[in-house]
Design an enzyme around this catalytic site. Structure first.
Site, short mmCIF file in Angstrom:
data_model
loop_
_atom_site.label_atom_id
_atom_site.label_comp_id
_atom_site.label_asym_id
_atom_site.label_seq_id
_atom_site.Cartn_x
_atom_site.Cartn_y
_atom_site.Cartn_z
N GLY A 296 0.89 4.48 74.17
CA GLY A 296 2.27 4.69 74.63
C GLY A 296 3.10 5.32 73.53
O GLY A 296 2.56 5.81 72.55
N ASN A 297 4.41 5.32 73.70
CA ASN A 297 5.28 5.82 72.64
C ASN A 297 6.59 5.03 72.66
O ASN A 297 6.78 4.15 73.50
CB ASN A 297 5.50 7.33 72.79
CG ASN A 297 6.16 7.68 74.09
OD1 ASN A 297 7.30 7.32 74.35
ND2 ASN A 297 5.44 8.39 74.96
N ARG A 298 7.51 5.35 71.75
CA ARG A 298 8.67 4.49 71.52
C ARG A 298 9.86 4.81 72.40
O ARG A 298 10.95 4.28 72.19
CB ARG A 298 9.06 4.56 70.04
CG ARG A 298 7.98 3.96 69.17
CD ARG A 298 8.31 4.09 67.71
NE ARG A 298 9.58 3.47 67.39
CZ ARG A 298 10.07 3.41 66.17
NH1 ARG A 298 9.41 3.94 65.17
NH2 ARG A 298 11.23 2.84 65.95
N ALA B 224 9.42 11.08 77.72
CA ALA B 224 8.54 11.31 76.55
C ALA B 224 7.11 11.21 77.08
O ALA B 224 6.46 10.17 76.98
CB ALA B 224 8.82 10.27 75.48
#
Ligand code: CTP
Length: 223
Positions: A28-30, A95
């Protein structure tokens, strides 16, 4: 708020995507989804029929026409393409993970004493795919950059054939998962505009005003 998008249909992506490795692990990402949700709320407040295609995030749901929850980039692309036909404006705030594991294990991956090599394959670019449609909507991208913001954003604006890109700084406590943001708007003809640092909800309103103004300017050029 002025109803600058009354009668228009807007599709917005927001949040991260999660790319599953196995039933318990993912890449995943932030991204918190905060900016995308604020843009969706601003578009709805401006009178647009607004569809929000959201990756996994905990934000309070904006009062949009519909919210579609997705997990992965492939799911996000599928839902965007299902809803893009009658869309006037597409805003890619998500994102989206650029890569996904080449294989997703149906059972939990077990340690076997050695290192694990994960092979990643590229995800499709949803924004570029929308901008390449024969009847493309007014297409707006985001560029989250740690350095050389203007240079990288300009390259994305051109390579993805966008009408407008909103660039912002990420990393070192800026961008992801915070309440404030600043944006640099870039247009294909070289115009630029800075929207100064402010709460994401007021920044989103400013952005939607600029999108509506540019959309109308281009419409008038073609009539
Ligand atoms: N985007 C997308 N689909 C992808 C990757 C990005 O729709 N697979 C969109 C994002 O929603 C954003 C824009 O493209 O509007 C730019 O995303 P960003 O992650 O900043 O850039 P990338 O094109 O992925 O390039 P890089 O990761 O090399 O900076």
């Amino acid at each position: 708020m002025n109803k600058v998008l009354q009668g228009k249909t807007v599709v917005i992506t927001a949040g991260p995507t999660y790319e599953d490795m196995d039933p318990v692990r993912f890449l995943g990402n932030r991204s918190s989804g905060r900016m995308g949700f604020a843009v969706a709320q601003a578009a709805a407040d401006a009178g647009a029929d607004t569809t929000l295609v959201a990756g996994p995030c905990q934000q309070e749901c904006p009062t949009v026409t519909q919210r579609i929850n997705v997990r992965s980039a492939l799911e996000m692309r599928e839902q965007v393409m299902l809803h893009i036909d009658d869309c006037d404006i597409f805003i890619g705030c998500a994102a989206v993970a650029d890569y996904r594991p080449a294989e997703t294990s149906e059972t939990k991956i077990k340690k076997d004493g050695g290192d694990l090599t994960l092979r990643l394959i590229q995800n499709p670019d949803i924004l570029a795919g929308v901008a390449a449609l024969p009847n493309r909507p007014f297409t707006v991208g985001f560029a989250a950059e740690t350095n050389d913001i203007e240079k990288h954003a300009l390259r994305k604006l051109r390579n993805k054939n966008l009408h407008m890109i909103a660039a912002n700084q990420v990393g070192n406590g800026r961008g992801f998962d915070c309440n404030d943001n600043a944006l640099l708007l870039l247009y294909p003809d070289g115009r630029q505009q800075s929207l100064p640092c402010q709460a994401k909800c007021s920044l989103a309103c400013r952005l939607v005003d600029e999108i509506a103004a540019e959309y109308k300017r281009l419409q008038q050029q073609h009539t």
